[in-house]
Structures are given as structure tokens and as C-alpha cells.
Design a protein around this motif. Sequence first.
Motif, short mmCIF file in Angstrom:
data_model
loop_
_atom_site.label_atom_id
_atom_site.label_comp_id
_atom_site.label_asym_id
_atom_site.label_seq_id
_atom_site.Cartn_x
_atom_site.Cartn_y
_atom_site.Cartn_z
N ALA A 141 -23.11 2.51 -61.12
CA ALA A 141 -22.16 3.43 -61.84
C ALA A 141 -20.73 2.70 -61.69
O ALA A 141 -20.28 2.49 -60.79
CB ALA A 141 -22.16 4.91 -61.18
N HIS A 142 -20.09 2.74 -63.11
CA HIS A 142 -18.79 2.22 -62.93
C HIS A 142 -17.72 3.22 -62.92
O HIS A 142 -16.54 2.94 -62.55
CB HIS A 142 -18.60 1.61 -64.45
N ASP A 143 -17.85 4.40 -63.00
CA ASP A 143 -16.91 5.65 -62.86
C ASP A 143 -17.77 6.61 -61.58
O ASP A 143 -17.94 7.77 -62.12
CB ASP A 143 -16.66 6.15 -63.93
N PRO A 144 -17.69 6.34 -60.46
CA PRO A 144 -18.24 7.18 -59.24
C PRO A 144 -17.33 8.61 -59.50
O PRO A 144 -17.91 9.56 -58.83
CB PRO A 144 -18.10 6.20 -57.81
N GLU A 178 -21.21 6.03 -52.33
CA GLU A 178 -20.24 5.29 -52.63
C GLU A 178 -19.61 4.44 -51.29
O GLU A 178 -19.36 3.16 -51.48
CB GLU A 178 -19.06 6.07 -53.20
N ARG A 218 -16.01 10.15 -61.64
CA ARG A 218 -16.53 11.06 -62.66
C ARG A 218 -17.65 11.86 -62.01
O ARG A 218 -18.01 12.87 -62.39
CB ARG A 218 -16.56 10.38 -63.96
N SER A 242 -21.69 1.48 -56.44
CA SER A 242 -20.83 0.91 -57.46
C SER A 242 -21.72 -0.35 -58.18
O SER A 242 -21.38 -0.31 -59.44
CB SER A 242 -19.79 0.16 -56.55
N PRO A 243 -22.84 -0.59 -57.74
CA PRO A 243 -23.58 -1.55 -58.75
C PRO A 243 -24.26 -0.86 -59.78
O PRO A 243 -24.49 -1.26 -60.65
CB PRO A 243 -24.51 -2.22 -57.66
#
Length: 243
Positions: free
Chosen positions: A220-223, A211, A225, A217-218
Motif C-alpha cells: 500500500a502506497h498510503d498506509p 506498517e 489513509r 509498505s510493499p
Amino acid sequence: MKSATQPPQPPTQTRRERLRAETSAEIKAVALRLMADGGPDAISLRAIAREMGMTAGAIYGYFDTRDALVTALIVDVYSELLAAVEGARDRLPADDVAGRIVAWGVTLRAWAIANPEGFRLIYGDSLRGYEPPLQEAVTASEKRACEGLTALIAEAWPSAANRYCDEVYAWADFDEALVEKVRTAHPDLPPAGAAVAMRVWGRMYGLVALEVFGRLSPLAHDPARLYEDELKALVRDLGLTPA
């Protein structure tokens, strides 16, 4: 009637000492900012002097070499991180082992997101040609982090032991000075416990590093979680029940 004895007061800093401390702190802050903009190799005493409007000679009065500055930065950053994770751990009762492990991991991520330059300094690419003049200080910080996680695994070991009973390690597999401290503090912890502590560290570090370095980030929208679920899986693997 005699007055109560007053505790000794810490010596008051002189104006000169305060200014020196403030300038040293500013030098470190500028160094981290330069690293954020240009990577670790962007740190140089001359570049910092230009940023601060100082002469190169003046800045050498605070740090003899770039490596001395980097070492001071590493020790400061480690101390800040360890104060955060140890504080989060210790705010929970000793019998909440799962909670203490999760608190360490959650706080590690929160600190790293808030201090990406510091995280990259201590856990990213090393600086070219960097040779710490005080290697003991850097190593002591690294070992303190390892000792803290090992202490958590020692707390979890009554639940975790059966899950790792087939894994064979010897104390000779690990750093001698670290082993001495671990065995003194946790005489019932076997070498396999030290190995588990290092693997736990790897699991905590992995997603945080992805992260911080912009690799997650490219994808997974919710790192957050993903990370929290990894921590829950981690404590379950230790035979504990996540909160």
C-alpha cells in the motif's frame, strides 16, 4: 506586611544525581538503538558498555541485569506512549466521543512511526529468557492502556450497546484486577463492553504493527489513509459518526 506563602520548591538535584540520570538515559537510548539494528536480543549490558566506552562493571552500577534494564525501558516507553494518546484524547471535549477515539488511534500510529524501536519493544517479539524483575510495573502499564481504551468504550456505550446486545460475556472472562478497576470506574459497562474495548485495540494495533514491521509498505502506497479509514469504520461500528 507578611509576604505570600511560597509553594515548596522541588529539591535541586546534585551534580552527581544529574550525571547519573543522564547516564541512565543514555544507556536506555543505546539499548533501543541496538535493538533497532539487531532485534530485541541485541540488547546486552556488555554491548551497551562497549558502545558507551564504559567498563562492564561500571554499567552494572546502573542496572544489575539486562532484564532490569529492559523492564525500565518498557515502563518508560509505555509511559511516553500513554502520555501521548491520553493527552490527544483529553484535548477534545468529553461529548466528542468519536473524536476522542480517533485521536487516540491517530496518535498511536504517529507515535509508533516516530518511535519504531519502542513500539517493537512493547508490542513485538519478546526477548528470549526475559523475566521482568518488576512484573507489577510492566503489567500496570499494560493495564493502564487497556483501561484507557475501555474508558472510551464506556463513553461510546450508549450508542454501541444495541450493536453488541447479542454478545454474551462474563466478568470471569477477563483479568480479575482489570475487572475490578473497570467495574469501579464504569459501573454501567457490561462485560461485553470490555470485550469490545479489546477488539478496538486489536483493530488499532493491527495496521500500525503491519506498517512498523514493514509488512504494509510493499502493498500500500498510503498506509496513513488506510489507517484513517479504518478508524472511521471503527467509530461507525460503535454507532458514532466520525468527524
